[in-house]
Design an enzyme around this catalytic site. Structure first.
Site, PDB file in Angstrom:
ATOM      1  N   TYR A 128      -4.251   1.558  15.601  1.00  0.00           N
ATOM      2  CA  TYR A 128      -3.019   1.448  16.387  1.00  0.00           C
ATOM      3  C   TYR A 128      -3.283   1.138  17.848  1.00  0.00           C
ATOM      4  O   TYR A 128      -2.494   0.488  18.502  1.00  0.00           O
ATOM      5  CB  TYR A 128      -2.231   2.761  16.282  1.00  0.00           C
ATOM      6  N   ASN A 150      -7.378   1.503   9.610  1.00  0.00           N
ATOM      7  CA  ASN A 150      -6.049   1.834  10.144  1.00  0.00           C
ATOM      8  C   ASN A 150      -6.225   1.902  11.655  1.00  0.00           C
ATOM      9  O   ASN A 150      -6.974   2.755  12.148  1.00  0.00           O
ATOM     10  CB  ASN A 150      -5.590   3.219   9.680  1.00  0.00           C
ATOM     11  N   GLU A 165      -3.562  -0.337   7.875  1.00  0.00           N
ATOM     12  CA  GLU A 165      -2.394   0.068   8.673  1.00  0.00           C
ATOM     13  C   GLU A 165      -2.529  -0.491  10.082  1.00  0.00           C
ATOM     14  O   GLU A 165      -3.612  -0.445  10.673  1.00  0.00           O
ATOM     15  CB  GLU A 165      -2.306   1.599   8.834  1.00  0.00           C
ATOM     16  N   ARG A 194       0.853  -1.186   0.000  1.00  0.00           N
ATOM     17  CA  ARG A 194       0.000   0.000   0.000  1.00  0.00           C
ATOM     18  C   ARG A 194       0.893   1.243   0.000  1.00  0.00           C
ATOM     19  O   ARG A 194       1.723   1.406   0.893  1.00  0.00           O
ATOM     20  CB  ARG A 194      -0.914  -0.030   1.226  1.00  0.00           C
ATOM     21  N   GLU A 234      -7.304   8.211   6.009  1.00  0.00           N
ATOM     22  CA  GLU A 234      -7.648   8.812   7.297  1.00  0.00           C
ATOM     23  C   GLU A 234      -8.243  10.214   7.186  1.00  0.00           C
ATOM     24  O   GLU A 234      -7.660  11.199   7.653  1.00  0.00           O
ATOM     25  CB  GLU A 234      -6.408   8.839   8.204  1.00  0.00           C
ATOM     26  N   HIS A 290      -2.958  10.889   0.468  1.00  0.00           N
ATOM     27  CA  HIS A 290      -2.440  10.691   1.833  1.00  0.00           C
ATOM     28  C   HIS A 290      -1.816  12.019   2.257  1.00  0.00           C
ATOM     29  O   HIS A 290      -0.616  12.136   2.441  1.00  0.00           O
ATOM     30  CB  HIS A 290      -1.440   9.533   1.854  1.00  0.00           C
TER      31      HIS A 290
END
Ligand code: IFM
Length: 447
Positions: A294, A292, A352, A77, A166, A121
């Protein structure tokens, strides 16, 4: 120890983005982006670092694809820099810029790696920012034109593409807190920018489908599983509003043609400048949803917060990465399951997931990044559990392929599976890259 196994054909990838790795910020007629302008303004980024050279991927593309092949990636990606393709954000395409992505896609296909480009992005052409950036509704039309051009120019070799990376992060940090480019601050800026981005998402979806109906489209949404800081009703309600705001605000206009009910006093439709017909224009029947993720977010009721009445709060229990983000492996599983439940089991790609730790080479040149391996093991085990429970996850991408420019933190936060020496630009596989290579060969691991 149990075996964590994945369905055959599951895609194992890594992710990067143009501004964070390419460098060559003004080569081959590339136009200036808002991140070029922001980083060249003193005081905006730690140590005033910038992406002028970054990892020099623009010149090291073949070596970098060889490293991907060595790890055994089956998906990569990356993002396309809009001002490399259209230096001012509109009009004639810049052939030299396009050639770079042409070469990258060809090289990936030759290495049996699926190319997964992202159209945006965060590196908006500065010329469009000068007209108001994402606050200017006309930018949605420019973005749709750019999306159609990409589909026509590169689409013959693409099976899949993400539209935005995002949207919540780049509008909230770029237009609300001002810590990212273009550095605007205020709810009004955010509200207008957010709505233009939703319009652009729908417009770009239709423009690409019209040009190349075969390409599967999605967006990579920033998500964080929201959990109440305590068991009180007010914290639980706050966590739910926070979830709707950070996880669903850009997703529901696309899937359902409405904004989620996140704000205490209703949608700020006036500040967002919503016009009749807009919500239909926001629709995009995505072929897949990119997640995505985290960490989780603990949320507490915050009566002083005028819009949401909610804020991150509460006691974190997991260890923290160098970003100060809590390691909480079940967050990815729980988020995937929530999306699966709420939106009728869509196809999902983890676009991600990763962690920043500063490990560097020892005297033998080895990078022992055990904490990163532990992080990925826990989160990936959660993906396997979600698949067992019926989630339609088909890909996982580690963020990031290599250490790179981490926005306002400059080069201080290392997320890569590959270590980059930012003086010499030498690349070196970390232990985590070797561990990931083994996982890919076995399509699973012991946990
Ligand atoms: O580096 C970023 C990336 O650009 C977007 N997602 C989060 C990453 C880590 O902060």
């Amino acid at each position: 120890m149990a075996q964590v196994a994945f369905p055959s054909g599951f895609l194992w990838g890594a992710a990067t983005s143009s501004y964070q790795i390419e460098g060559a910020w003004k080569e081959d007629q590339k136009g200036e982006s808002i991140w070029d302008r922001f980083t060249h303004t003193p005081g905006k980024v730690d140590r005033d670092e910038n992406g002028d050279v970054a990892c020099d991927h623009y010149h090291q593309l073949f070596e970098d694809v060889a490293l991907m092949k060595e790890i055994g990636l089956t998906s990569y990606r990356f993002s396309i820099s809009w001002p490399r393709i259209q230096p001012t954000g509109k009009g004639k395409l810049n052939r030299a810029g396009l050639d770079f992505y042409d070469r990258l896609i060809d090289e990936l296909l030759m290495a049996d790696i699926r190319p997964l480009p992202t159209l945006y992005h965060w590196d908006l052409p500065q010329a469009l920012e000068d007209t108001g950036g994402w606050e200017n509704r006309d930018v949605a039309g420019c973005f749709a034109d750019y999306a159609a051009e990409i589909a026509k120019a590169l689409g013959d070799r693409l099976s899949v593409c993400t539209i935005f990376n995002e949207p919540w992060i780049f509008t909230a940090l770029g237009y609300l807190s001002g810590t990212h480019a273009p550095g605007k601050q205020g709810f009004g800026h955010f509200a207008r920018a957010a709505h233009t981005v939703c319009l652009a998402q729908g417009d770009a979806f239709r423009a690409m489908k019209a040009a190349k109906p075969r390409i599967e489209l999605g967006t990579a949404f920033s998500m964080s599983h929201c959990e109440p800081a305590s068991d009180t009703g007010s914290d639980r309600e706050a966590a739910e509003r926070y979830h709707r705001f950070i996880n669903a605000f850009f997703l529901e206009p696309a899937l359902l043609g409405r904004y989620p009910d996140a704000f205490l006093s209703g949608l700020p439709a006036q500040e967002m400048e919503i016009k009749p017909g807009d919500l239909l224009r926001c629709r995009a029947d995505f072929d897949f949803i990119g997640i995505n993720l985290y960490t989780r977010t603990l949320v507490a009721a915050a009566p002083d917060n005028p819009h949401l009445g909610a804020e991150p709060g509460g006691r974190r229990e997991g260890p923290l990465t160098d970003m100060g983000w809590e390691v909480w492996p079940s967050a990815l599983h729980d988020m995937i399951m929530r999306i699966t439940r709420d939106y009728n089991a869509p196809v999902i790609e983890v676009t991600e997931n990763g962690c920043a730790y500063a490990d560097g080479p020892d005297k033998f040149g080895r990078v022992k990044d055990d904490q990163r391996i532990e992080y990925h093991r826990g989160y990936i085990a959660g993906v396997a559990r979600a698949i067992e429970q019926g989630a339609r996850v088909r890909a996982y991408h580690a963020w990031s392929l290599m250490d790179n420019f981490e926005w306002a933190h400059g080069y201080s936060k290392r997320f890569g599976l590959i270590h980059v020496d930012f003086e010499t630009l030498e690349r070196r596989l970390k232990d985590s890259a070797r561990w990931y290579a083994q996982l890919i060969r076995r399509n699973g691991f012991e946990y």
